[in-house]
Scaffold this active site. Sequence first.
Site, PDB file in Angstrom:
ATOM      1  N   GLY A   1       0.701  -1.168   0.127  1.00 24.68           N
ATOM      2  CA  GLY A   1       0.089  -0.046  -0.164  1.00 24.68           C
ATOM      3  C   GLY A   1       0.898   1.274  -0.048  1.00 24.68           C
ATOM      4  N   HIS A   2       1.993   1.357   0.689  1.00 26.28           N
ATOM      5  CA  HIS A   2       2.697   2.385   0.705  1.00 26.28           C
ATOM      6  C   HIS A   2       3.761   2.435  -0.435  1.00 26.28           C
ATOM      7  CE1 HIS A   2       2.604   1.275   5.189  1.00 26.28           C
ATOM      8  NE2 HIS A   2       2.292   2.778   5.417  1.00 26.28           N
TER       9      HIS A   2
END
Length: 282
Positions: A36-37
């Site tokens: 996600g990051h």
Amino acid sequence: MHICSHSNDVRQRVAMWQGEGLSVGLVPTMGYLHRGHASLIEAAARENDRVVVSIFVNPLQFGATEDLASYPRDLSRDTEVCRQGGASLIFNPSPDELYPEGFCSYVNMEGGPSLGLCGASRPGHFRGVCTVVAKLLHLVQPHRAYFGQKDAQQLAVIRRMVLDLNLPTAIVGCPIVREPDGLALSSRNSYLSAEERRAALCIYEGLLAGKSLVEAGEAGTEAVLRAVSTRIEAEPLARIDYLALVDPLDMRPVQTLNEPALCATAVYIGTTRLIDNLLLKS
Ligand code: PAF
């Protein structure tokens, strides 16, 4: 790629880039980076000439009984994720660097999207988030800053803060990244045992149950919330902290589902609190 822990070093590098006419994107994180990051860093790298990733477990946004001490940390793995995503600089300050002795100036949102949901169940949380994000935006002065939609309320709060304080940075929201079975990626997933990891799927399945009902024409909020909570509560390891249907922009509860609404939830799986959300529209 450089790693800085001092605010002045970051300021100098960014000033140099901006002097050369380069655009700068900022990805604020608390580290223990996952895909996600990585998707935020990649989006920032596509849309800016230089990308700064901040890695800072912000003590101000944790309550006294929360997981500040045990929050997972792995700077060398994070460095690799940043490098692969195309970051130019990691800012990894110590708590003293951002909150020196005598620190007493805070950014506190007193209404709007900060009310309800995590704002209600984690008192002081958004004061901590707004304070650290405002500091990072002042320090880095990015053209754009990137946040995940998994923290939908945080995103709404930051958009409101940037508007209220006339900050010049554009706030970019990026889609939730999920495991193949649907569990939203979160650094806190690392707390889950194998049994809890299996149980955690009830969150996404609950949200999907609500989505199916809305798509089938149900416009009553109670029926939809019941469908979601029934699926989540069927899981013995799960306990709902909150579950609500809210306006996706201002996070106020909606009374009908004639307009798109965000179904937002926080659920304890064992002792791990996970959040997730899904946009529901007929
Ligand atoms: O979403 C997070 O990881 C944090 O709340 C943030 C935005 C980095 C502020 O500490």
